[in-house]
Design an enzyme around this catalytic site. Structure first.
Site, PDB file in Angstrom:
ATOM      1  N   LYS A   1      55.697  36.125  29.164  1.00 19.81           N
ATOM      2  CA  LYS A   1      54.745  36.173  30.275  1.00 19.81           C
ATOM      3  C   LYS A   1      55.115  37.384  31.118  1.00 19.81           C
ATOM      4  CE  LYS A   1      53.250  33.435  34.305  1.00 19.81           C
ATOM      5  NZ  LYS A   1      53.519  32.181  35.026  1.00 19.81           N
ATOM      6  N   TRP A   2      54.213  38.340  31.195  1.00 20.88           N
ATOM      7  CA  TRP A   2      54.462  39.607  31.913  1.00 20.88           C
ATOM      8  C   TRP A   2      53.727  39.522  33.246  1.00 20.88           C
ATOM      9  CZ3 TRP A   2      55.062  44.968  29.331  1.00 20.88           C
ATOM     10  CH2 TRP A   2      54.979  45.992  30.280  1.00 20.88           C
ATOM     11  N   ASP A   3      54.502  39.389  34.310  1.00 18.07           N
ATOM     12  CA  ASP A   3      53.919  39.199  35.636  1.00 18.07           C
ATOM     13  C   ASP A   3      53.890  40.525  36.402  1.00 18.07           C
ATOM     14  OD1 ASP A   3      52.846  37.847  37.800  1.00 18.07           O
ATOM     15  OD2 ASP A   3      54.343  36.260  37.761  1.00 18.07           O
ATOM     16  N   MET A   4      53.148  40.558  37.494  1.00 20.01           N
ATOM     17  CA  MET A   4      52.996  41.775  38.315  1.00 20.01           C
ATOM     18  C   MET A   4      52.514  41.299  39.677  1.00 20.01           C
ATOM     19  SD  MET A   4      50.852  44.282  39.587  1.00 20.01           S
ATOM     20  CE  MET A   4      50.766  46.033  39.699  1.00 20.01           C
ATOM     21  N   ASN A   5      53.439  41.177  40.622  1.00 16.46           N
ATOM     22  CA  ASN A   5      53.119  40.400  41.820  1.00 16.46           C
ATOM     23  C   ASN A   5      52.873  41.184  43.099  1.00 16.46           C
ATOM     24  OD1 ASN A   5      52.907  37.650  41.039  1.00 16.46           O
ATOM     25  ND2 ASN A   5      55.072  37.704  40.524  1.00 16.46           N
TER      26      ASN A   5
ATOM     27  N   ASP B   1      46.697  31.444  39.907  1.00 12.72           N
ATOM     28  CA  ASP B   1      47.746  30.559  40.413  1.00 12.72           C
ATOM     29  C   ASP B   1      47.154  29.264  40.953  1.00 12.72           C
ATOM     30  OD1 ASP B   1      49.940  32.031  39.770  1.00 12.72           O
ATOM     31  OD2 ASP B   1      50.174  32.969  41.734  1.00 12.72           O
TER      32      ASP B   1
ATOM     33  N   ARG C   1      56.173  40.473  48.858  1.00 21.25           N
ATOM     34  CA  ARG C   1      57.011  39.469  48.196  1.00 21.25           C
ATOM     35  C   ARG C   1      58.447  39.989  48.054  1.00 21.25           C
ATOM     36  NH1 ARG C   1      56.806  36.101  42.557  1.00 21.25           N
ATOM     37  NH2 ARG C   1      56.758  34.069  43.494  1.00 21.25           N
TER      38      ARG C   1
ATOM     39  N   TRP D   1      43.407  36.213  45.759  1.00 19.55           N
ATOM     40  CA  TRP D   1      44.427  35.383  45.121  1.00 19.55           C
ATOM     41  C   TRP D   1      43.957  33.925  45.133  1.00 19.55           C
ATOM     42  CZ3 TRP D   1      47.524  31.429  47.311  1.00 19.55           C
ATOM     43  CH2 TRP D   1      48.495  30.928  46.440  1.00 19.55           C
TER      44      TRP D   1
ATOM     45  N   ASP E   1      60.015  32.420  36.195  1.00 22.27           N
ATOM     46  CA  ASP E   1      60.833  33.215  37.120  1.00 22.27           C
ATOM     47  C   ASP E   1      62.166  32.517  37.437  1.00 22.27           C
ATOM     48  OD1 ASP E   1      61.615  35.003  39.029  1.00 22.27           O
ATOM     49  OD2 ASP E   1      59.899  34.691  40.359  1.00 22.27           O
TER      50      ASP E   1
HETATM   51  C1  GLA Z   1      53.412  34.515  40.112  1.00 24.97           C
HETATM   52  C2  GLA Z   1      52.768  33.892  38.897  1.00 24.97           C
HETATM   53  C3  GLA Z   1      53.231  32.476  38.729  1.00 24.97           C
HETATM   54  C4  GLA Z   1      54.741  32.446  38.624  1.00 24.97           C
HETATM   55  C5  GLA Z   1      55.372  33.117  39.829  1.00 24.97           C
HETATM   56  C6  GLA Z   1      56.856  33.269  39.646  1.00 24.97           C
HETATM   57  O1  GLA Z   1      52.942  33.917  41.281  1.00 24.97           O
HETATM   58  O2  GLA Z   1      51.385  33.960  38.978  1.00 24.97           O
HETATM   59  O3  GLA Z   1      52.650  31.888  37.591  1.00 24.97           O
HETATM   60  O4  GLA Z   1      55.129  33.083  37.435  1.00 24.97           O
HETATM   61  O5  GLA Z   1      54.818  34.418  40.031  1.00 24.97           O
HETATM   62  O6  GLA Z   1      57.448  33.917  40.698  1.00 24.97           O
END
Ligand code: GLA
Length: 740
Positions: free
Chosen positions: A476-480, A548, A443, A199, A367
């Protein structure tokens, strides 16, 4: 005819203007690899290229006592019958046997490139662009067919490959490994490159001489990962950015993958690339069919830059689809690093207004807009606007943004759910979880079971309700988080080995549903930054949030490494606030922009608190990007100086017609050096006179052979550390570019 078949010798020669790839049917019916590299003259018989001799104590082929399978070069090697290297596939049979023997049946040639149902793949616009050879093999004992597909592009040094198993078996038959590609090379003197990271430091270049043994990267996290990118290159040791043979391979897949390079003790090298075999199991007697993802091979003869440029152009032109293909990207302002979760409608509109004043085109709400999402403990899974923050909903907010003359974009994290959400309370069986085992949180969230069509459907319904109701131009399609306790609740035991793969297919299916319903939407993929930055994502989302880490100096490394494979137009790159959120480092605003220009470009900071003087600088940056983004995003990109080997980084883009170019040159830590040094450029037309930043003009021959003088003006106001320069080169007679 770019795929030549010699029936007498059963030899297949895939060749275009620059490359050849050759294999033949061996006497025992296996496919023997013969050659890969620069174009060869065609001949009927390449038997002289076979490697068959039996050495020392090696096991002889059951077919021919003089042949050692361990030395043979194969197209899709089996295991257990004399070849002791890594196999391409494994099939477990009811009696416990793992031995399988696929033998040649016939082949089919087709113009163009067939689609891979449900899987992302490179494509053609016209059948004349490529030809596809499909070779059919069969193992009669297990009633199973194997189809190996090879597509050769007519005008690119590119071959794509995939494999498909089809079975009529009626007793348990489990495919426990199925790679997309193996390549056997007769030599071993290579430099191996991979992209490794974590990361906030994704895709760092990892390069070392190949030594005897098995060198493997991969992901067992359920997504392609920040740790190891699905990419491997083998180059002759003398190769540079600008010269030498380089073989680059990637896999169009977002899930578990493995890329292995086996440098065997006999001097050969096997490359294999496919879905990671760990916990993969496909019951062929139940499924009847398994299609591997596609692997893409680039065979470059002019160094790493040419390999990268070939990938870039292929991805931009024949992987990205829809209206955003080769279209310059809007300059955006994302609220995340500016507000985090602390916003309401008026605050967002004020931020957007500040963006509008400097010329930003797209405002993105990140978010925190949905459910009870005031921090990252709750709300994922409940994709309805939080009316306490946004009283007029997403529609109302989008209307206010549109009224400013800006487009509106929105963040989702479709694959996830917080335990504290209405969705989880209603459907606890919709998450990946192993019966009677603890569930790992990351998370504060669980992973939804996207291997279940009803889950994918329900999330898609929620998302479409938002996308249908409001004017949304970008998602923006996120995946955390990674997948853990991978198990589909209520699913049959025989299905569990397919859950990770089906999860990925579920992600692809949802992307496809959304982009079919809203083809105009620009998707940007994201996974805690760049933890799912892979080629297959570009099939759905033409750009990806690169990292990030928005610190300009760290971004040099990340973007430089990313450029090994991925085009500039795919790299989400934003100017953020200083001191930098991740590192606390302060870099000049001009440097932050000079790095972000080589990407999609945008801002991610609170503009409402910037001094006038900085806002004026932002306006100039936005104007510069608008003027040059076609060239920056779709020109031919060259790496010049690597941030991994020194304090300086340089790169440049050159227009396809060579009439203009832009160079970025960056210094991390300055040194006192009285000499005038010069940076040698590449890719220009030697006879064109280029005006540099609207001032002096130099011929391409001068800029490439003598170099552009780079003695910087250094004083207290312009410290060398963290400095950047951007040169715009335009043909002298052309319209002069604005001074930077
Ligand atoms: C991830 C993304 C960020 C942001 C946050 C929001 O970390 O990489 O750009 O969108 O989630 O929770």
């Amino acid at each position: 005819m770019p795929i030549i078949v010699h029936p007498n010798t059963q030899t297949f020669h895939l060749t275009n203007q620059t490359i050849s790839y050759i294999f033949a049917v061996a006497p025992d019916g296996q496919l023997e690899h013969l050659y890969l590299g620069a174009k060869l003259h065609d001949r009927e018989d390449y038997a002289y290229l076979t490697r068959r001799q039996l050495l020392g104590e090696q096991t002889a082929s059951a077919f021919d006592q003089a042949v050692s399978p361990e030395n043979q070069l194969f197209e899709y090697p089996e295991f257990g019958s004399g070849d002791m290297r890594l196999p391409a596939y494994q099939i477990q049979q009811e009696n416990g046997s793992h031995i399988s023997q696929f033998r040649y049946v016939d082949y089919q040639l087709t113009a163009g490139k067939p689609v891979l149902a449900g899987l992302p793949a490179t494509y053609v616009d016209d059948p004349s662009e490529a030809n596809t050879l499909t070779v059919h093999l069969r193992d009669e004992l297990i009633a199973t067919d194997l189809f190996l597909s090879y597509t050769l592009y007519e005008n690119r040094p590119v071959i794509t490959r995939s494999a498909r198993f089809e079975s009529q078996a009626t007793t348990p038959l489990t495919l426990t490994e199925a790679t997309s590609l193996t390549v056997d090379l007769p030599e071993q003197d290579y430099t191996m490159t991979t992209l490794v990271g974590a990361w906030a430091k994704e895709r760092q270049i990892n390069r070392h001489p190949l030594t005897t043994g098995i060198h493997s990267i991969g992901s067992m996290r359920g997504h392609s990962s920040a740790q190891y990118n699905p990419f491997v290159a083998l180059a002759e040791p003398t190769a540079t950015e600008h010269s030498g043979n380089v073989l680059g391979v990637t896999l169009l897949y977002s899930g578990n993958f493995q890329a292995s390079v086996e440098a065997d003790p006999y001097g050969g090298t096997r490359v294999k690339f496919g879905i990671h075999p760990h916990q993969f199991a496909c019951r062929l007697d139940l499924e009847h069919r398994f299609q591997t993802p596609e692997a893409v091979m680039v065979i470059a003869q002019n160094g790493y830059n040419q390999m990268s440029q070939t990938f870039h152009q292929l991805f931009e032109q024949r992987l990205v689809r829809g209206p955003w293909r080769q279209k310059p990207r809007p300059i955006l302002l994302n609220n995340w690093e500016g507000t985090y979760f602390d916003f309401n409608e008026d605050k967002l509109v004020a931020l957007a207004e500040a963006g509008q004043k400097v010329g930003v085109e797209l405002f993105v709400l990140d978010d925190g807009w949905f459910g009870k999402r005031d921090n990252d403990w709750a709300g994922l899974g409940d994709w309805q606007a939080n009316l306490a923050k946004l009283p007029h909903g997403i529609k109302g907010l989008a209307e206010r943004i549109n009224a400013l003359g800006m487009q509106f974009g929105l963040w989702f994290e479709p694959e996830m759910v917080n335990p504290d959400s209405d969705l989880y309370r209603a459907h606890p069986d919709w998450v990946l979880a192993t019966p009677n085992r603890e569930m790992s949180l990351s998370r504060h969230q669980y992973v939804l079971d996207f291997s279940k069509p009803e889950v994918v459907q329900a999330i898609g319904d929620q998302m479409l309700a938002v996308l249908d109701a409001a004017n949304i131009s970008y998602v923006k399609w996120d995946m955390n988080r990674s997948l853990t306790e991978v198990f589909s609740q209520g699913g049959a035991a025989a299905d569990q080995g397919m859950v990770s793969h089906r999860y990925v297919l579920g992600v692809y299916a949802l992307y496809e549903r959304l982009r079919t319903a809203h083809p105009e939407i620009l998707f940007e993929s994201c996974a805690s930054g760049g933890a799912r930055f892979d080629a297959s994502m570009l099939y759905y989302a033409p750009q990806a949030w690169t990292s990030d880490d928005t610190d300009a100096m760290e971004r040099l490394k990340i973007q430089y490494g990313t450029s090994m494979l991925y085009p500039i137009s795919s790299m989400g790159s934003h100017v953020s606030a200083v001191p930098n959120q991740q590192l606390g480092r302060t870099t000049p605003l001009a440097t932050r922009a000079a790095v972000a220009y080589f990407g999609t470009f945008g801002y991610e900071l609170d503009l409402t608190h910037l001094p006038e003087q900085e806002l004026a600088e932002l306006s100039r940056q936005v104007a510069f990007m608008k003027q040059h983004r076609q060239l920056l995003q779709f020109g031919t990109f060259y790496r010049l100086r690597s941030p991994f080997t020194g304090e300086h980084t340089s790169w440049m883009v050159v227009a396809k017609d060579q009439q203009s170019a832009i160079v970025g040159d960056y210094t991390r830590i300055g040194v006192v050096d009285p000499r005038t040094s010069a940076l040698k450029l590449v890719g220009l037309d030697p006879d064109t006179n280029y005006r540099v930043n609207g001032k002096d003009a130099y011929y391409g021959s001068e800029l490439m052979n003598a170099g552009i003088p780079i003695t910087p003006l250094i004083n207290a106001e312009h410290p060398a550390d963290f400095s950047a320069r951007v040169w715009v080169l335009e043909r002298d007679s052309a319209r002069l570019g604005g001074e930077h």
